[in-house]
Design an enzyme around this catalytic site. Structure first.
Site, PDB file in Angstrom:
ATOM      1  N   GLY A   7      19.703  40.951  30.298  1.00 41.85           N
ATOM      2  CA  GLY A   7      20.957  40.578  30.962  1.00 41.85           C
ATOM      3  C   GLY A   7      20.647  39.782  32.206  1.00 41.85           C
ATOM      4  N   GLY A   9      22.739  37.531  33.909  1.00 43.02           N
ATOM      5  CA  GLY A   9      23.923  36.940  34.513  1.00 43.02           C
ATOM      6  C   GLY A   9      23.799  36.871  36.029  1.00 43.02           C
ATOM      7  N   GLY A  12      21.841  40.217  37.117  1.00 44.01           N
ATOM      8  CA  GLY A  12      20.525  40.321  36.497  1.00 44.01           C
ATOM      9  C   GLY A  12      19.621  39.141  36.807  1.00 44.01           C
ATOM     10  NE  ARG A  31      22.984  40.299  22.120  1.00 40.01           N
ATOM     11  CZ  ARG A  31      22.151  40.580  21.123  1.00 40.01           C
ATOM     12  NH1 ARG A  31      21.633  39.592  20.404  1.00 40.01           N
ATOM     13  NH2 ARG A  31      21.837  41.832  20.842  1.00 40.01           N
ATOM     14  CG  ASN A  96      29.469  49.079  38.062  1.00 36.96           C
ATOM     15  OD1 ASN A  96      28.592  49.586  38.746  1.00 36.96           O
ATOM     16  ND2 ASN A  96      30.132  47.997  38.439  1.00 36.96           N
ATOM     17  CE  LYS A 174      27.988  49.881  42.532  1.00 42.98           C
ATOM     18  NZ  LYS A 174      29.103  49.357  41.769  1.00 42.98           N
ATOM     19  CG  HIS A 177      29.535  52.175  46.547  1.00 40.89           C
ATOM     20  ND1 HIS A 177      30.038  51.056  45.912  1.00 40.89           N
ATOM     21  CD2 HIS A 177      28.872  51.715  47.641  1.00 40.89           C
ATOM     22  CE1 HIS A 177      29.703  49.979  46.592  1.00 40.89           C
ATOM     23  NE2 HIS A 177      29.004  50.341  47.642  1.00 40.89           N
ATOM     24  CD  GLU A 181      33.787  47.547  46.368  1.00 39.46           C
ATOM     25  OE1 GLU A 181      34.355  47.019  45.391  1.00 39.46           O
ATOM     26  OE2 GLU A 181      32.535  47.654  46.445  1.00 39.46           O
ATOM     27  CE1 TYR A 182      38.032  49.454  42.841  1.00 36.72           C
ATOM     28  CE2 TYR A 182      40.254  50.160  42.318  1.00 36.72           C
ATOM     29  CZ  TYR A 182      39.077  49.568  41.937  1.00 36.72           C
ATOM     30  OH  TYR A 182      38.940  49.082  40.664  1.00 36.72           O
TER      31      TYR A 182
END
Length: 302
Positions: A7, A9, A12, A31, A96, A174, A177, A181-182
């Site tokens: 991964g 992206g 990553g 991919r 996540n 996480k 966390h 954050e929200y």
């Protein structure tokens, strides 16, 4: 100091860069050919065209980090990876994922003689330069294997990463966390909305946000980002008032119910995001009609 990353992206790919620049040798796979080609000139990163090639490149007790969306993309990659791994190899899931899924996965993987870490990762697109906050769940031996890489990925060798506890603890940390954050984001947004509403004061919101960044008790990275936004555009006329929500915010709210631990700020922040997505439209329409029925109040028609 060899690691595989599946991964490549935004997260990553930058993690591969940070690891390579920190002295690790990285073998990567995605991919998406464009994601692989984006790392072609990165010294210390070698991209391969399949998971079989990735596993073949890594020696000894292999360490493989998956940075894929939680759910089916991660499950699909693991289905293909697991038969290619040997006893003692370590899989690190940086998605996540829901912590209970990670607990189940850790048990299944351990039965195959493999090791597993659930890694909560925070840092976003700024992680390459500033480092990633890592919340790790797993056995002490698994953490020991991953520690050299955690020290490179984190903001500092001794800071910004920790072994939170057994399997599931990393993704649980996480999840909470992201719930926090929200609440923090919602509070800042509401505060600046109140400030903007008193147009007669003509407060420069960009300058005020910048002022708050220095010495105030609400200074934070989220405030830093807000200051950047407001310095460029205080009106935000071109921005639709729609805020997406991730699974982690929902999971945090649901967990508060299951544990009987009140989390009203986090839950209300989640509800505000639902409202921004138009999910309160029907209720608002009915409220308007009720007011019309009992009080004769006018109803705004489209």
């Amino acid at each position: 100091m060899q690691i595989g990353i599946v991964g490549l992206g935004k997260m990553g790919g930058n993690m591969a860069r940070r690891l390579a620049r920190g002295g690790a040798k990285v073998t990567g796979f995605d991919r998406d050919r464009a994601a692989r080609e984006a790392l072609a000139d990165e010294k210390g990163v070698e991209c391969v065209d399949g998971l079989a090639a990735l596993c073949a490149q890594l020696p000894g007790e292999r360490v493989i980090l998956t940075m894929l969306p939680a759910g089916e993309p991660t499950e699909e990659a693991l289905r293909e990876l697991l038969p290619r791994l040997s006893g003692g190899d370590l899989l690190v899931d940086g998605a996540n994922a829901f912590y209970k899924d990670s607990m189940r996965r850790a048990l299944d993987i351990s039965r195959q003689g493999l090791r597993f870490i659930d890694a909560g990762v925070s840092g976003g697109i700024h992680g390459l330069a500033q480092g990633y906050c890592l919340m790790l769940g797993g056995t002490p031996k698994s953490i020991e294997m991953f520690e050299p890489f955690a020290r490179i990925l984190a903001p500092g060798p001794q800071t910004g990463w920790m072994h939170c506890g057994p399997s599931g603890a990393g993704h649980f940390a996480k999840m909470v966390h992201n719930g926090v954050e929200y609440g923090m984001m919602q509070s800042l947004a509401e505060g600046f909305a109140l400030l903007a509403a008193r147009a007669d004061f003509r407060i420069d919101l960009g300058r005020l946000a910048e002022t708050w960044r220095h010495g105030s008790v609400v200074r934070s990275w989220l405030l830093d980002l807000s200051a950047e936004v407001l310095a460029a555009d205080q009106v935000l006329a071109d921005v639709a008032p729609v805020v997406a929500d991730s699974g982690e915010g929902r999971w945090t709210a649901l967990e508060s119910v299951e544990l009987g631990v009140p989390a009203p700020v986090i839950t209300l922040a989640l509800m505000s995001r639902f409202s921004s997505q138009g999910r309160s439209d029907y209720a608002d329409k009915l409220l308007a009609m009720m007011r019309a029925k009992f009080g004769g109040h006018a109803v705004t028609r489209r």
